[in-house]
Write an enzyme that holds these catalytic residues in place. Structure first.
Site, mmCIF file in Angstrom:
data_model
loop_
_atom_site.group_PDB
_atom_site.id
_atom_site.type_symbol
_atom_site.label_atom_id
_atom_site.label_comp_id
_atom_site.label_asym_id
_atom_site.label_seq_id
_atom_site.Cartn_x
_atom_site.Cartn_y
_atom_site.Cartn_z
ATOM 1 N N GLU A 42 119.328 14.877 27.022
ATOM 2 C CA GLU A 42 118.309 13.846 26.859
ATOM 3 C C GLU A 42 117.347 13.919 28.038
ATOM 4 O OE1 GLU A 42 118.238 9.031 25.997
ATOM 5 O OE2 GLU A 42 119.806 9.850 27.285
ATOM 6 N N LYS A 115 115.891 8.378 18.476
ATOM 7 C CA LYS A 115 117.042 7.568 18.885
ATOM 8 C C LYS A 115 116.955 6.153 18.314
ATOM 9 C CE LYS A 115 119.382 6.298 23.243
ATOM 10 N NZ LYS A 115 119.248 6.416 24.713
ATOM 11 N N CYS A 157 122.648 10.076 23.275
ATOM 12 C CA CYS A 157 123.195 9.208 24.326
ATOM 13 C C CYS A 157 123.867 7.938 23.784
ATOM 14 C CB CYS A 157 122.096 8.883 25.331
ATOM 15 S SG CYS A 157 122.733 8.320 26.945
#
Length: 256
Positions: A42, A115, A157
């Site tokens: 990321e 995300k 993440c």
């Protein structure tokens, strides 16, 4: 069928050219060792020193930074997972996307994922982050992507903490899951390996997790420990706390 996957561990800053140079060196190393697909963490483009800089450095999906990564894929004849790039959000001032991009060995973007679960945390005396103040959450979970390693399900993440995300990808046919990350040191020490192994065990998928490591600026540090976990929850490759590369064979016959 088996093929080699590599996770790249980086320490990016707000210097885009420095970050690209670091990535190019590590991708070359992974390819020289036989990797068919290389996973970057990321924020593989940059980590800003403040919100204003983070927004100012963001580029469109087809911007110069992504183009450099596309050229990197072609030069090395390797697939790349760009685990999170700050992308300009059209029609929304003051926010970016956090976009996971899959690039094939011909330099073509074959899939993107924005995300969905954004990281807001305030640990007094330790770390305070509020991703939702400057990132637009995604609203679509794309189906697993065919890659040289197998069918790949995409996350980023904080998505790791939500098992439903992984289970949905597994039900859609994923053979591997990937969670490129920039975990904080505090939460990484507590939960990073446990969460990755749990996602592998409950989905019976390989889990590939490239990570940021070390000090990015005066206010931000990351945990590191990039790793690859097999479907039984065994850590089969891992970086420590330095920049570097770790590799593992992805064996679909073993998986099935």
């Amino acid at each position: 069928m088996s093929a080699w996957a590599a996770v790249v561990q980086m320490t990016v800053t707000s210097d885009l050219d420095h970050n690209l140079g670091q990535a190019a060196k590590l991708v070359r190393l992974a390819r020289a060792r036989g990797a068919e697909m290389v996973f970057l963490p990321e924020a593989c483009d940059y980590i800003g020193e403040n919100r204003e800089q983070t927004l100012a450095l963001a580029q469109p999906l087809g911007g110069q930074t992504v183009q450099e990564y596309q050229r990197m894929a072609v030069t090395n004849s390797v697939w790349l997972s760009l685990g999170g790039v700050h992308t300009v959000t059209e029609g929304e001032e003051g926010k970016t996307g956090n976009t996971h991009i899959i690039v094939n060995s011909e330099g073509r973007i074959v899939e993107t994922y924005n995300k969905t679960h954004l990281f807001d945390v305030n640990i007094p005396g330790s770390v305070s982050l509020s991703e939702s103040t400057y990132v637009t959450p995604g609203s679509i979970l794309p189906p697993p992507v065919p890659t040289p390693l197998g069918k790949l399900g995409l996350g980023i993440c904080y998505d790791l903490r939500f098992p439903e995300h992984s289970l949905a990808l597994a039900r859609a046919g994923a053979e591997l899951l990937t969670f490129p990350s920039a975990f904080t040191v505090t939460t990484g020490q507590a939960h990073w390996e446990s969460l990755l192994r749990a996602r592998a065990i409950e989905t019976q998928c390989y889990v590939v997790a490239a990570a940021q490591t070390g000090k990015h600026n005066a206010k931000r540090s990351s945990y590191g420990h990039s790793m690859i976990v097999d479907p039984w929850g065994v850590v089969v490759a891992q970086c420590g706390e330095a920049e570097g590369v770790a590799m593992a064979s992805i064996d679909l016959e073993y998986l099935h």
